[in-house]
Design a protein around this motif. Structure first.
Motif, PDB file in Angstrom:
ATOM      1  N   PRO A   1     -62.963  28.474  42.560  1.00  0.00           N
ATOM      2  CA  PRO A   1     -63.964  28.317  41.478  1.00  0.00           C
ATOM      3  C   PRO A   1     -64.329  29.618  40.765  1.00  0.00           C
ATOM      4  O   PRO A   1     -64.382  29.654  39.534  1.00  0.00           O
ATOM      5  N   TYR A   2     -64.595  30.688  41.526  1.00  0.00           N
ATOM      6  CA  TYR A   2     -64.986  31.941  40.877  1.00  0.00           C
ATOM      7  C   TYR A   2     -63.870  32.472  39.985  1.00  0.00           C
ATOM      8  O   TYR A   2     -64.093  32.858  38.836  1.00  0.00           O
ATOM      9  N   ALA A   3     -62.637  32.495  40.516  1.00  0.00           N
ATOM     10  CA  ALA A   3     -61.508  33.019  39.738  1.00  0.00           C
ATOM     11  C   ALA A   3     -61.297  32.192  38.474  1.00  0.00           C
ATOM     12  O   ALA A   3     -61.023  32.742  37.395  1.00  0.00           O
ATOM     13  N   TYR A   4     -61.439  30.858  38.596  1.00  0.00           N
ATOM     14  CA  TYR A   4     -61.243  30.013  37.415  1.00  0.00           C
ATOM     15  C   TYR A   4     -62.340  30.256  36.373  1.00  0.00           C
ATOM     16  O   TYR A   4     -62.044  30.424  35.179  1.00  0.00           O
ATOM     17  N   LEU A   5     -63.601  30.267  36.804  1.00  0.00           N
ATOM     18  CA  LEU A   5     -64.694  30.466  35.839  1.00  0.00           C
ATOM     19  C   LEU A   5     -64.579  31.822  35.151  1.00  0.00           C
ATOM     20  O   LEU A   5     -64.812  31.935  33.941  1.00  0.00           O
ATOM     21  N   ARG A   6     -64.227  32.842  35.897  1.00  0.00           N
ATOM     22  CA  ARG A   6     -64.097  34.163  35.290  1.00  0.00           C
ATOM     23  C   ARG A   6     -62.992  34.169  34.238  1.00  0.00           C
ATOM     24  O   ARG A   6     -63.183  34.699  33.128  1.00  0.00           O
ATOM     25  N   TYR A   7     -61.848  33.587  34.583  1.00  0.00           N
ATOM     26  CA  TYR A   7     -60.756  33.532  33.606  1.00  0.00           C
ATOM     27  C   TYR A   7     -61.158  32.692  32.390  1.00  0.00           C
ATOM     28  O   TYR A   7     -60.847  33.054  31.245  1.00  0.00           O
ATOM     29  N   LEU A   8     -61.865  31.579  32.629  1.00  0.00           N
ATOM     30  CA  LEU A   8     -62.315  30.732  31.527  1.00  0.00           C
ATOM     31  C   LEU A   8     -63.245  31.495  30.590  1.00  0.00           C
ATOM     32  O   LEU A   8     -63.079  31.464  29.357  1.00  0.00           O
ATOM     33  N   PHE A   9     -64.217  32.208  31.152  1.00  0.00           N
ATOM     34  CA  PHE A   9     -65.184  32.935  30.323  1.00  0.00           C
ATOM     35  C   PHE A   9     -64.533  34.094  29.580  1.00  0.00           C
ATOM     36  O   PHE A   9     -64.951  34.443  28.474  1.00  0.00           O
ATOM     37  N   GLU A  10     -63.522  34.696  30.182  1.00  0.00           N
ATOM     38  CA  GLU A  10     -62.794  35.766  29.495  1.00  0.00           C
ATOM     39  C   GLU A  10     -61.930  35.218  28.368  1.00  0.00           C
ATOM     40  O   GLU A  10     -61.707  35.907  27.356  1.00  0.00           O
ATOM     41  N   SER A  11     -61.464  33.986  28.504  1.00  0.00           N
ATOM     42  CA  SER A  11     -60.519  33.420  27.537  1.00  0.00           C
ATOM     43  C   SER A  11     -61.202  32.684  26.389  1.00  0.00           C
ATOM     44  O   SER A  11     -60.629  32.589  25.294  1.00  0.00           O
ATOM     45  N   LEU A  12     -62.390  32.140  26.613  1.00  0.00           N
ATOM     46  CA  LEU A  12     -63.048  31.321  25.587  1.00  0.00           C
ATOM     47  C   LEU A  12     -63.248  32.050  24.258  1.00  0.00           C
ATOM     48  O   LEU A  12     -63.066  31.442  23.193  1.00  0.00           O
ATOM     49  N   PRO A  13     -63.629  33.356  24.230  1.00  0.00           N
ATOM     50  CA  PRO A  13     -63.798  34.029  22.927  1.00  0.00           C
ATOM     51  C   PRO A  13     -62.518  34.112  22.113  1.00  0.00           C
ATOM     52  O   PRO A  13     -62.571  34.348  20.894  1.00  0.00           O
ATOM     53  N   LEU A  14     -61.364  33.914  22.757  1.00  0.00           N
ATOM     54  CA  LEU A  14     -60.080  34.026  22.064  1.00  0.00           C
ATOM     55  C   LEU A  14     -59.546  32.676  21.588  1.00  0.00           C
ATOM     56  O   LEU A  14     -58.515  32.622  20.923  1.00  0.00           O
ATOM     57  N   VAL A  15     -60.247  31.581  21.918  1.00  0.00           N
ATOM     58  CA  VAL A  15     -59.780  30.238  21.560  1.00  0.00           C
ATOM     59  C   VAL A  15     -59.949  30.003  20.069  1.00  0.00           C
ATOM     60  O   VAL A  15     -60.995  30.293  19.481  1.00  0.00           O
ATOM     61  N   LYS A  16     -58.894  29.433  19.444  1.00  0.00           N
ATOM     62  CA  LYS A  16     -58.945  29.146  18.010  1.00  0.00           C
ATOM     63  C   LYS A  16     -58.744  27.674  17.696  1.00  0.00           C
ATOM     64  O   LYS A  16     -59.251  27.180  16.688  1.00  0.00           O
ATOM     65  N   THR A  17     -58.005  26.962  18.517  1.00  0.00           N
ATOM     66  CA  THR A  17     -57.710  25.557  18.237  1.00  0.00           C
ATOM     67  C   THR A  17     -58.066  24.701  19.455  1.00  0.00           C
ATOM     68  O   THR A  17     -58.285  25.210  20.555  1.00  0.00           O
ATOM     69  N   GLU A  18     -58.091  23.375  19.243  1.00  0.00           N
ATOM     70  CA  GLU A  18     -58.353  22.462  20.353  1.00  0.00           C
ATOM     71  C   GLU A  18     -57.236  22.518  21.374  1.00  0.00           C
ATOM     72  O   GLU A  18     -57.471  22.350  22.571  1.00  0.00           O
ATOM     73  N   ALA A  19     -56.018  22.776  20.925  1.00  0.00           N
ATOM     74  CA  ALA A  19     -54.894  22.898  21.850  1.00  0.00           C
ATOM     75  C   ALA A  19     -55.103  24.091  22.789  1.00  0.00           C
ATOM     76  O   ALA A  19     -54.801  24.019  23.990  1.00  0.00           O
ATOM     77  N   ASP A  20     -55.621  25.196  22.239  1.00  0.00           N
ATOM     78  CA  ASP A  20     -55.920  26.361  23.077  1.00  0.00           C
ATOM     79  C   ASP A  20     -57.000  26.008  24.103  1.00  0.00           C
ATOM     80  O   ASP A  20     -56.937  26.435  25.258  1.00  0.00           O
ATOM     81  N   LEU A  21     -57.985  25.233  23.653  1.00  0.00           N
ATOM     82  CA  LEU A  21     -59.086  24.851  24.535  1.00  0.00           C
ATOM     83  C   LEU A  21     -58.597  23.934  25.663  1.00  0.00           C
ATOM     84  O   LEU A  21     -58.991  24.085  26.816  1.00  0.00           O
ATOM     85  N   ARG A  22     -57.705  23.003  25.315  1.00  0.00           N
ATOM     86  CA  ARG A  22     -57.200  22.069  26.317  1.00  0.00           C
ATOM     87  C   ARG A  22     -56.419  22.803  27.408  1.00  0.00           C
ATOM     88  O   ARG A  22     -56.432  22.393  28.570  1.00  0.00           O
ATOM     89  N   LYS A  23     -55.755  23.886  27.049  1.00  0.00           N
ATOM     90  CA  LYS A  23     -54.987  24.651  28.037  1.00  0.00           C
ATOM     91  C   LYS A  23     -55.887  25.319  29.067  1.00  0.00           C
ATOM     92  O   LYS A  23     -55.414  25.752  30.116  1.00  0.00           O
ATOM     93  N   LEU A  24     -57.186  25.416  28.771  1.00  0.00           N
ATOM     94  CA  LEU A  24     -58.124  26.048  29.690  1.00  0.00           C
ATOM     95  C   LEU A  24     -58.751  25.044  30.659  1.00  0.00           C
ATOM     96  O   LEU A  24     -59.511  25.445  31.547  1.00  0.00           O
ATOM     97  N   LEU A  25     -58.469  23.747  30.484  1.00  0.00           N
ATOM     98  CA  LEU A  25     -58.975  22.758  31.430  1.00  0.00           C
ATOM     99  C   LEU A  25     -58.342  23.004  32.800  1.00  0.00           C
ATOM    100  O   LEU A  25     -57.158  23.348  32.890  1.00  0.00           O
ATOM    101  N   PRO A  26     -59.107  22.832  33.878  1.00  0.00           N
ATOM    102  CA  PRO A  26     -58.569  23.151  35.218  1.00  0.00           C
ATOM    103  C   PRO A  26     -57.290  22.400  35.557  1.00  0.00           C
ATOM    104  O   PRO A  26     -56.427  22.937  36.250  1.00  0.00           O
ATOM    105  N   GLN A  27     -57.140  21.154  35.064  1.00  0.00           N
ATOM    106  CA  GLN A  27     -55.974  20.365  35.439  1.00  0.00           C
ATOM    107  C   GLN A  27     -54.726  20.757  34.649  1.00  0.00           C
ATOM    108  O   GLN A  27     -53.625  20.331  35.003  1.00  0.00           O
TER     109      GLN A  27
END
Length: 523
Positions: free
Chosen positions: A482-508
Motif C-alpha cells: 500500500p505505501y509503495a503504491y500510494l507514493r507512486y500514485l501521488f508522484e504520478s498524478l501531477p503528470l497525468v494528461k488523459t483518462e488513459a494515463d489515469l487508468r494506467k494508475l489503477l492498482p489492477q
C-alpha cells in the motif's frame, strides 16, 4: 396472566405450563447467546469430516426439492485431497532483502593455540541472525533552483526579464512542506494500520517534528480531491465484472445535514470478482436502503450477497442473477451448536446440517487443489455437490415442522429455507463461490480501523475515507504494497494528461515494475 386466578382445569393448566416452558426456553437461548457473544470464542472453525455422499447425478431442477423417497441409497466414498508439502515448523528466517550488519565474534589469541602447540586454523563459521529495530528517520528535501541573470544588458534586451530560475517540478501538493512519500505514509498509517491522526501527531512529536492532526487532515482531504477522478473509473471497473459481491457495514459520521451525530450511516462495498483484475469499491451512504439497486440497475450478470432484505429487489431485475451466501446459513447453525451441548454430542439437526455443509466445502477445497477450470468445476458440482444440497434441503423440510419457530434451531431452519433458492445458485457457474467471504474479507480492514478512529468528522471525510480504502484494498488484492503504491500514485498524478494515463494508475492495471522498491517506513 394473574397467577392468583389460575383455572382449576388440569388440561388448561398443562397448556399454560407448556406455553410458559416454551417461553422460558426461548428466553434462555437468548440469554445463552448473549453470554456467548460477550464471553465465548468467536471462531466458527470446525474439523471437516472426510466422508461425503456419493456422486449420484441429479438434475439441477431437483435442487430446490427434497430428495425423493424412491431414490436409491447414496453410496459413501472418501474425498482425497491432493497431498501438499507442509512448511517446516520453527522460527521463520529473516527475509533476504533486509540489510545485514556483520558482528564478528572471535576467540582470544591465547585460545587459538592447541594443547599440542599448533595454531588453530579456521574451518568455517556459525551464523545466527537476530532482528534489530531502528526508529524511522525523517528527511528534509532541499529543492535548490539556480538563478541566472545577464550582466551584459541586465535583461533589457530580453522579454523574459532580468533573472531566470529553474522551475519547480509538478507537485502533488504545491506550496507546502509535504512530499508524496509523507502523505502516503500518513494515509497508510491510518487506513492500513488503524492509527488515528492524533496518535500519529504524538509519533511525529517523538521524532522532533510538530505536525498537528489538523494539518494531516487538510493534506488527506487535498489528496482525496486529487484522486477523485479515479472513483469514476473504479465504478466502471466494478460494473464491467460479470460477478459482483456486495456487503455493507455501519459507520458514524458527524455533521451530516439534517441528522444527529449519533445516526448510523453505511459504507457499502462492491467487489468485482475478476481473478486477473480484482477491484474493491467503497461507497459512503447515509442509508441502508436502495443503494445497491441504484448502483447496479444496469448490471448484467451475477450478484452475490448475504440475506439482507434490501438485496431482494435485485433478484427481480431481468439481467441479474442473485446468488446467496452459504456461510451465513452455516453461521446460524453454528450458533445453535455453540449453545447446545446436547446437539453437539448426540448429533442433532444442527450438527447434521453442519456436517453436510462441511462436505460441500471439502469438495470446493478439492477443486482448488486440482486447479480445475470453471467449466469442469460446474460439472463436478452438478455431479457431487447437488446430491448433498438436496439432502440438506430434505432435512430442513423434515425438521421445520418439529422445531419451535422462535427457538434458535427453528430460526436457523427458517433462515436457511428462506435463502435456499439463492444459496444453491452457485452451482450454475464454476466461477462462483458458495459464499460471500471475499467481500467480507475486503470489508474487515475497515471494521478493524473503525475500532481505532471511531468515526468520520464530516461527510467529506467519509467520502475521502471511502476513496482511500478503495485504493488501498484494491492495491492489496492485486499484490501491491500500500505505501509503495500510494507514493507512486501521488508522484504520478501531477503528470497525468488523459483518462488513459489515469487508468494506467489503477492498482489492477499498474505496471508493477514501475513502482520503485521504496524503503518502507516502520509504522
Amino acid at each position: 396472566m394473574d397467577i392468583r386466578k389460575l383455572p382449576d382445569d388440569i388440561d388448561t393448566l398443562k397448556e399454560i405450563i407448556l406455553d410458559y416452558d416454551g417461553q422460558i426456553s426461548v428466553l434462555q437461548q437468548k440469554l445463552d447467546s448473549l453470554l456467548k457473544a460477550i464471553y465465548g470464542p468467536s471462531s466458527e472453525k470446525r474439523k471437516l469430516q472426510t466422508v461425503m455422499n456419493g456422486p449420484n447425478l441429479l438434475d439441477f431442477a431437483d435442487i430446490s426439492h427434497p430428495a425423493r423417497k424412491e431414490d436409491p441409497p447414496v453410496q459413501i466414498e472418501t474425498i482425497t485431497v491432493p497431498e501438499h508439502k507442509r512448511k517446516k515448523r520453527g522460527r521463520k528466517p529473516i527475509p533476504a532483502d533486509i540489510p545485514r550488519k556483520e558482528i564478528i565474534h572471535d576467540l582470544p589469541e591465547d585460545e587459538k593455540v592447541c594443547a599440542c602447540g599448533t595454531t588453530l586454523s579456521p574451518i568455517g563459521k556459525v551464523v545466527s541472525e537476530k532482528l534489530d529495530y531502528i526508529p524511522p528517520k525523517l528527511l528534509a528535501e532541499q529543492h535548490i533552483r539556480i538563478k541566472y541573470a545577464c550582466k551584459g544588458c541586465e535583461g533589457v534586451d530580453s522579454d523574459q526579464g532580468a533573472v531566470k530560475v529553474a522551475p519547480m517540478p509538478a507537485q502533488f501538493i504545491p506550496q507546502g512542506i509535504v512530499t508524496p512519500g509523507l502523505v502516503a505514509h500518513i494515509l497508510t498509517a491510518k487506513f492500513v494500520d488503524g492509527l488515528p491522526f492524533y496518535r500519529q501527531e504524538k509519533q511525529f512529536k517523538r521524532l522532533g517534528i510538530e505536525l498537528s492532526r489538523s494539518t494531516m487532515v487538510s493534506w488527506a482531504m487535498f489528496a482525496a480531491r486529487k484522486c477523485k477522478p479515479l472513483i469514476n473509473l473504479f465504478k466502471q471497473e466494478v460494473l464491467a465484472n460479470n460477478i459482483i459481491n456486495i456487503d455493507e457495514t455501519t459507520v458514524q459520521v458527524l455533521k451530516e445535514p439534517g441528522r444527529s451525530d449519533t445516526s448510523k450511516s453505511y459504507m457499502w462495498v462492491f467487489l468485482g470478482n475478476d481473478p486477473e483484475h480484482r477491484v474493491v469499491l467503497y461507497d459512503y451512504q447515509t442509508s441502508r436502503g436502495a443503494r445497491a439497486l441504484e448502483f447496479l440497475k444496469d448490471h448484467k450478470g451475477y450478484i452475490q450477497t448475504d440475506g439482507y432484505a434490501a438485496y431482494n429487489e435485485l433478484g427481480s431485475c431481468p439481467d441479474i442473477i442473485h446468488v446467496g451466501c452459504l456461510t451465513h446459513v452455516r453461521r446460524k447453525f453454528m450458533d445453535v451448536i455453540k449453545l447446545s451441548k446436547r446437539d453437539k454430542k448426540k448429533g442433532g439437526t444442527a450438527q447434521s446440517i453442519l456436517d453436510l455443509i462441511g462436505q460441500l466445502y471439502l469438495l470446493e477445497r478439492q477443486f482448488v487443489a486440482e486447479k480445475l477450470e470453471p467449466d469442469r468445476i460446474k460439472d463436478e458440482r452438478h455431479q457431487k455437490s447437488v446430491p448433498i444440497l438436496n439432502k440438506i434441503k430434505s432435512t430442513l423440510d423434515e425438521r421445520k415442522n418439529t422445531s419451535p419457530p422462535k427457538s434458535k434451531i427453528g430460526s436457523a431452519i427458517n433462515y436457511a429455507l428462506g435463502q435456499w433458492d439463492r444459496v444453491v445458485r452457485y452451482v450454475l457457474d464454476g466461477r462462483l463461490r458458495p459464499d460471500n467471504n471475499l467481500v467480507e474479507n475486503a470489508i474487515r480492514p475497515f471494521a478493524v480501523g473503525r475500532k481505532n478512529w471511531l468515526f468520520h468528522g464530516s461527510p467529506n471525510g467519509a467520502e475521502a475515507g471511502a476513496l482511500f480504502y478503495s485504493l488501498i484494498e484494491t492495491a492489496k488484492l492485486n499484490g501491491l504494497e500500500p505505501y509503495a503504491y500510494l507514493r507512486y500514485l501521488f508522484e504520478s498524478l501531477p503528470l497525468v494528461k488523459t483518462e488513459a494515463d489515469l487508468r494506467k494508475l489503477l492498482p489492477q492495471y499498474i505496471d508493477k515494475s514501475l513502482i520503485p522498491a521504496y524503503e518502507i517506513p516502520n509504522r
